[in-house]
Write a protein that holds these residues in place. Structure first.
Motif, PDB file in Angstrom:
ATOM      1  N   PRO A 406       0.606  -8.020 -11.600  1.00 49.66           N
ATOM      2  CA  PRO A 406       0.225  -6.601 -11.677  1.00 49.66           C
ATOM      3  C   PRO A 406      -0.175  -6.160 -13.076  1.00 49.66           C
ATOM      4  O   PRO A 406      -0.967  -5.221 -13.226  1.00 49.66           O
ATOM      5  N   LYS A 407       0.343  -6.833 -14.134  1.00 50.52           N
ATOM      6  CA  LYS A 407       0.039  -6.416 -15.500  1.00 50.52           C
ATOM      7  C   LYS A 407      -1.423  -6.637 -15.859  1.00 50.52           C
ATOM      8  O   LYS A 407      -1.917  -6.072 -16.844  1.00 50.52           O
ATOM      9  N   LEU A 408      -2.116  -7.445 -15.082  1.00 47.75           N
ATOM     10  CA  LEU A 408      -3.531  -7.709 -15.353  1.00 47.75           C
ATOM     11  C   LEU A 408      -4.445  -6.594 -14.859  1.00 47.75           C
ATOM     12  O   LEU A 408      -5.641  -6.591 -15.154  1.00 47.75           O
ATOM     13  N   PHE A 409      -3.879  -5.644 -14.109  1.00 44.41           N
ATOM     14  CA  PHE A 409      -4.689  -4.578 -13.515  1.00 44.41           C
ATOM     15  C   PHE A 409      -4.370  -3.256 -14.219  1.00 44.41           C
ATOM     16  O   PHE A 409      -3.299  -2.665 -14.021  1.00 44.41           O
ATOM     17  N   GLU A 423     -13.188   5.573   0.145  1.00 49.45           N
ATOM     18  CA  GLU A 423     -14.569   5.565   0.631  1.00 49.45           C
ATOM     19  C   GLU A 423     -14.697   4.712   1.883  1.00 49.45           C
ATOM     20  O   GLU A 423     -15.467   5.036   2.788  1.00 49.45           O
ATOM     21  N   GLY A 424     -13.927   3.628   1.944  1.00 49.47           N
ATOM     22  CA  GLY A 424     -14.034   2.734   3.091  1.00 49.47           C
ATOM     23  C   GLY A 424     -13.212   3.153   4.287  1.00 49.47           C
ATOM     24  O   GLY A 424     -13.598   2.904   5.431  1.00 49.47           O
ATOM     25  N   LEU A 425     -12.080   3.830   4.040  1.00 51.07           N
ATOM     26  CA  LEU A 425     -11.152   4.133   5.131  1.00 51.07           C
ATOM     27  C   LEU A 425     -10.950   5.629   5.377  1.00 51.07           C
ATOM     28  O   LEU A 425     -10.325   5.998   6.369  1.00 51.07           O
ATOM     29  N   GLY A 426     -11.396   6.487   4.472  1.00 49.30           N
ATOM     30  CA  GLY A 426     -11.251   7.927   4.704  1.00 49.30           C
ATOM     31  C   GLY A 426      -9.994   8.493   4.078  1.00 49.30           C
ATOM     32  O   GLY A 426      -9.862   8.551   2.866  1.00 49.30           O
ATOM     33  N   PHE A 427      -9.073   8.968   4.930  1.00 48.95           N
ATOM     34  CA  PHE A 427      -7.823   9.601   4.492  1.00 48.95           C
ATOM     35  C   PHE A 427      -8.074  10.905   3.730  1.00 48.95           C
ATOM     36  O   PHE A 427      -7.380  11.213   2.760  1.00 48.95           O
ATOM     37  N   GLU A 428      -9.058  11.689   4.193  1.00 49.24           N
ATOM     38  CA  GLU A 428      -9.333  12.979   3.557  1.00 49.24           C
ATOM     39  C   GLU A 428      -8.124  13.900   3.730  1.00 49.24           C
ATOM     40  O   GLU A 428      -7.557  14.017   4.795  1.00 49.24           O
ATOM     41  N   GLY A 429      -7.767  14.562   2.651  1.00 50.39           N
ATOM     42  CA  GLY A 429      -6.666  15.515   2.700  1.00 50.39           C
ATOM     43  C   GLY A 429      -5.308  14.904   2.472  1.00 50.39           C
ATOM     44  O   GLY A 429      -4.293  15.610   2.455  1.00 50.39           O
ATOM     45  N   SER A 430      -5.255  13.584   2.290  1.00 47.88           N
ATOM     46  CA  SER A 430      -3.971  12.911   2.148  1.00 47.88           C
ATOM     47  C   SER A 430      -3.922  12.122   0.849  1.00 47.88           C
ATOM     48  O   SER A 430      -4.881  11.433   0.498  1.00 47.88           O
ATOM     49  N   PRO A 431      -2.809  12.173   0.117  1.00 51.38           N
ATOM     50  CA  PRO A 431      -2.667  11.284  -1.033  1.00 51.38           C
ATOM     51  C   PRO A 431      -2.460   9.858  -0.564  1.00 51.38           C
ATOM     52  O   PRO A 431      -2.064   9.621   0.580  1.00 51.38           O
ATOM     53  N   LEU A 432      -2.743   8.919  -1.433  1.00 48.66           N
ATOM     54  CA  LEU A 432      -2.507   7.510  -1.134  1.00 48.66           C
ATOM     55  C   LEU A 432      -1.485   6.960  -2.122  1.00 48.66           C
ATOM     56  O   LEU A 432      -1.472   7.340  -3.292  1.00 48.66           O
ATOM     57  N   LYS A 433      -0.639   6.072  -1.635  1.00 52.08           N
ATOM     58  CA  LYS A 433       0.283   5.350  -2.510  1.00 52.08           C
ATOM     59  C   LYS A 433      -0.062   3.864  -2.437  1.00 52.08           C
ATOM     60  O   LYS A 433      -0.148   3.304  -1.337  1.00 52.08           O
ATOM     61  N   ILE A 434      -0.274   3.269  -3.595  1.00 57.65           N
ATOM     62  CA  ILE A 434      -0.646   1.852  -3.645  1.00 57.65           C
ATOM     63  C   ILE A 434       0.356   1.123  -4.534  1.00 57.65           C
ATOM     64  O   ILE A 434       0.566   1.497  -5.695  1.00 57.65           O
ATOM     65  N   PHE A 435       0.980   0.109  -3.963  1.00 59.25           N
ATOM     66  CA  PHE A 435       1.961  -0.699  -4.693  1.00 59.25           C
ATOM     67  C   PHE A 435       1.339  -2.063  -4.998  1.00 59.25           C
ATOM     68  O   PHE A 435       0.777  -2.706  -4.111  1.00 59.25           O
ATOM     69  N   TRP A 436       1.488  -2.499  -6.249  1.00 61.11           N
ATOM     70  CA  TRP A 436       0.925  -3.773  -6.691  1.00 61.11           C
ATOM     71  C   TRP A 436       2.079  -4.756  -6.875  1.00 61.11           C
ATOM     72  O   TRP A 436       2.954  -4.542  -7.711  1.00 61.11           O
ATOM     73  N   ARG A 437       2.078  -5.826  -6.107  1.00 63.94           N
ATOM     74  CA  ARG A 437       3.165  -6.797  -6.150  1.00 63.94           C
ATOM     75  C   ARG A 437       2.650  -8.163  -6.604  1.00 63.94           C
ATOM     76  O   ARG A 437       1.665  -8.676  -6.065  1.00 63.94           O
ATOM     77  N   GLY A 438       3.351  -8.721  -7.613  1.00 61.89           N
ATOM     78  CA  GLY A 438       2.941 -10.014  -8.160  1.00 61.89           C
ATOM     79  C   GLY A 438       3.667 -11.178  -7.508  1.00 61.89           C
ATOM     80  O   GLY A 438       4.629 -10.995  -6.752  1.00 61.89           O
ATOM     81  N   LYS A 439       3.216 -12.382  -7.839  1.00 70.85           N
ATOM     82  CA  LYS A 439       3.796 -13.598  -7.261  1.00 70.85           C
ATOM     83  C   LYS A 439       5.265 -13.741  -7.648  1.00 70.85           C
ATOM     84  O   LYS A 439       6.098 -14.119  -6.834  1.00 70.85           O
ATOM     85  N   GLN A 440       5.625 -13.429  -8.891  1.00 74.54           N
ATOM     86  CA  GLN A 440       7.011 -13.546  -9.321  1.00 74.54           C
ATOM     87  C   GLN A 440       7.922 -12.615  -8.533  1.00 74.54           C
ATOM     88  O   GLN A 440       9.042 -12.971  -8.181  1.00 74.54           O
TER      89      GLN A 440
END
Length: 458
Positions: A406-409, A423-440
């Motif tokens: 994750p530190k590389l991003f 842009e690809g999936l929509g979700f208008e009106g909603s926040p998104l939560k994105i979790f980045w998980r590394g191999k370790q």
């Protein structure tokens, strides 16, 4: 047939809100020594034995003062009495009968609603009976000595209350849970006016005085084939302007309303434009992960031409850039312009907020995003890699991306990926939560899981 209703009325500072909280085993109604804290009529759900019922808490009734909110408070009490199957008038046993109590007793004789008399602040069982006896002279029937704060005597009072309810059991019209819609904003942007326009009645007191609304006011309406729970909240000022007392309690209720809502209507003033406090509220909504619609009120007061709306929307979005995913609507709570359109927008937003997409679709979007813009590399030449992603939750939509490190991003690339997912999936009106998980991280979790299984089996 709906739930039966109990209205609690009386003069200021006799313990009406404390009694309402006691019936409902809650702390929803704001309690403070200052008179006039409760203004709007507020609803909670009460329980006793096998009965479930609505409890309406009302503001303190004053007849010899028409200043500030007292006429509106009397009007709210009148509406509560018309809705109720039984009313409880609360008096102060320690103060004894006052002229205000006598005025309220006379006022009640003009209503058909049955009335019970609760003599509050009778903490002593022995003295309580003698304190309550004085109130026979009000002509409201048997006085019940109670202590709302300690609960003494409230059981006998509730036994009498439920005896007025119809024998038929309430039948729920639908098993569907209501959609919780919180109306959020600074003072005087028109939140209560918006609620009143939606309901077609004076559900909340409207005044140019800041801080008119104190309790959160819940109202249920049917729109777009759904049941909606509208939550009118207190306006939130800057922290340094807030003193300890009712306003601070109101703000805490507002923050709780954001937490328990599905969608927040962030009401901003078209005349004042977006302020720093609006930005803070928008940030709070995003941090809580709630869907949002930006509602620009007082549109009727703006001098406009064919370009005004587009120009103003661009300006508002620049100032609320972190809510660029939220739809924006221009309304007038005063005239009703576009107010009912809020529900069709909210219905779409809710669908996006609760939507789930398959892992294969998520990875198609990620593959295309990486094709357009490769992940960055660090100074040592090590490049970030996204192995795959999956949606792990809804409300709000949440995604986990499995990567090499994750530190590389950095933030720039993370924002790019979020934009591509939108842009690809929509979700208008909603926040998104994105979790980045590394191999370790994955290896550590797998090792912990194996250790846990080993300990359970040996």
């Amino acid at each position: 047939m709906g739930l039966s209703t109990v209205a609690i009325i009386g003069r200021p500072n006799v313990g009406k809100s404390t009694l309402a909280n006691r019936f409902c085993q809650s702390r929803e109604a704001i309690i403070h020594d200052q008179p006039g804290v409760t203004r709007d009529r507020t609803y909670q759900r009460g329980f006793w034995c096998n009965s479930e019922f609505n409890v309406i808490d009302t503001g303190g009734i004053v007849f010899n003062d028409d200043s500030e909110f007292f006429p509106e408070i009397r009007n709210q009490a009148n509406i509560a009495l018309q809705e109720a199957q039984v009313a409880i008038v609360v008096v102060d046993g320690q103060q004894g009968i006052t002229a205000a109590d006598e005025s309220i007793a006379e006022f009640l004789r003009g209503h058909k609603c049955p009335v019970l008399l609760a003599v509050n602040k009778c903490e002593s069982p022995e003295q309580g009976l003698s304190m309550a006896a004085e109130f026979w002279s009000l002509g409201l029937g048997e006085p019940f000595p109670i202590s709302a704060i300690h609960g003494a005597g409230t059981g006998d009072l509730l036994d009498k209350v439920v005896s007025y309810f119809p024998n038929e059991k309430a039948v729920a019209s639908s098993d569907e849970q209501p959609i919780r819609l919180a109306i959020i904003g600074r003072p005087n942007v028109g939140k209560s006016s918006l609620l009143n326009t939606i309901c077609g009645e004076n559900r909340s007191i409207v005044s140019p005085i800041r801080g008119t609304t104190r309790d959160t006011v819940d109202t249920y309406v049917e729109r777009e084939n759904h049941r909606w729970q509208l939550i009118d909240t207190a306006g939130i000022r800057r922290r340094r302007s807030v003193d300890y007392g009712p306003e601070l309690f109101s703000i805490n209720r507002t923050f709780k309303a954001i937490e328990r809502s599905d969608i927040c209507l962030l009401v901003v003033d078209a005349i004042d434009s977006v302020t720093e406090q609006d930005q803070r509220l928008a940030g709070r909504i995003e941090d809580e992960g709630r869907a949002c619609i930006i509602v620009v009120n007082k549109w009727d007061a703006i001098m406009k031409d064919s370009h005004t709306m587009a120009t103003m929307e661009k300006d508002f979005r620049n100032k609320l850039y972190f809510l660029d995913w939220a739809p924006m609507i221009f309304i007038s709570a005063l005239t009703g312009q576009r107010v009912q359109s809020l529900f069709s927008i909210a219905k779409i937003v809710l669908e996006q907020y609760r939507r789930r997409v398959t892992t294969s679709v998520v990875n198609e979007v990620l593959k295309e995003a990486i094709g357009w813009r490769s992940p960055p590399s660090n100074r040592g030449g090590r490049q970030g890699r996204i192995y795959y992603g999956t949606q792990v939750a809804t409300s709000p939509p949440s995604f986990t991306l499995f990567v090499n490190d994750p530190k590389l991003f950095g933030e720039t690339y993370r924002r790019y990926i979020e934009r591509q997912i939108r842009e690809g999936l929509g979700f208008e009106g909603s926040p998104l939560k994105i979790f980045w998980r590394g191999k370790q991280q994955r290896d550590a979790e797998r090792d912990l899981s194996r250790q846990y299984s080993y300990l359970n089996n040996h």
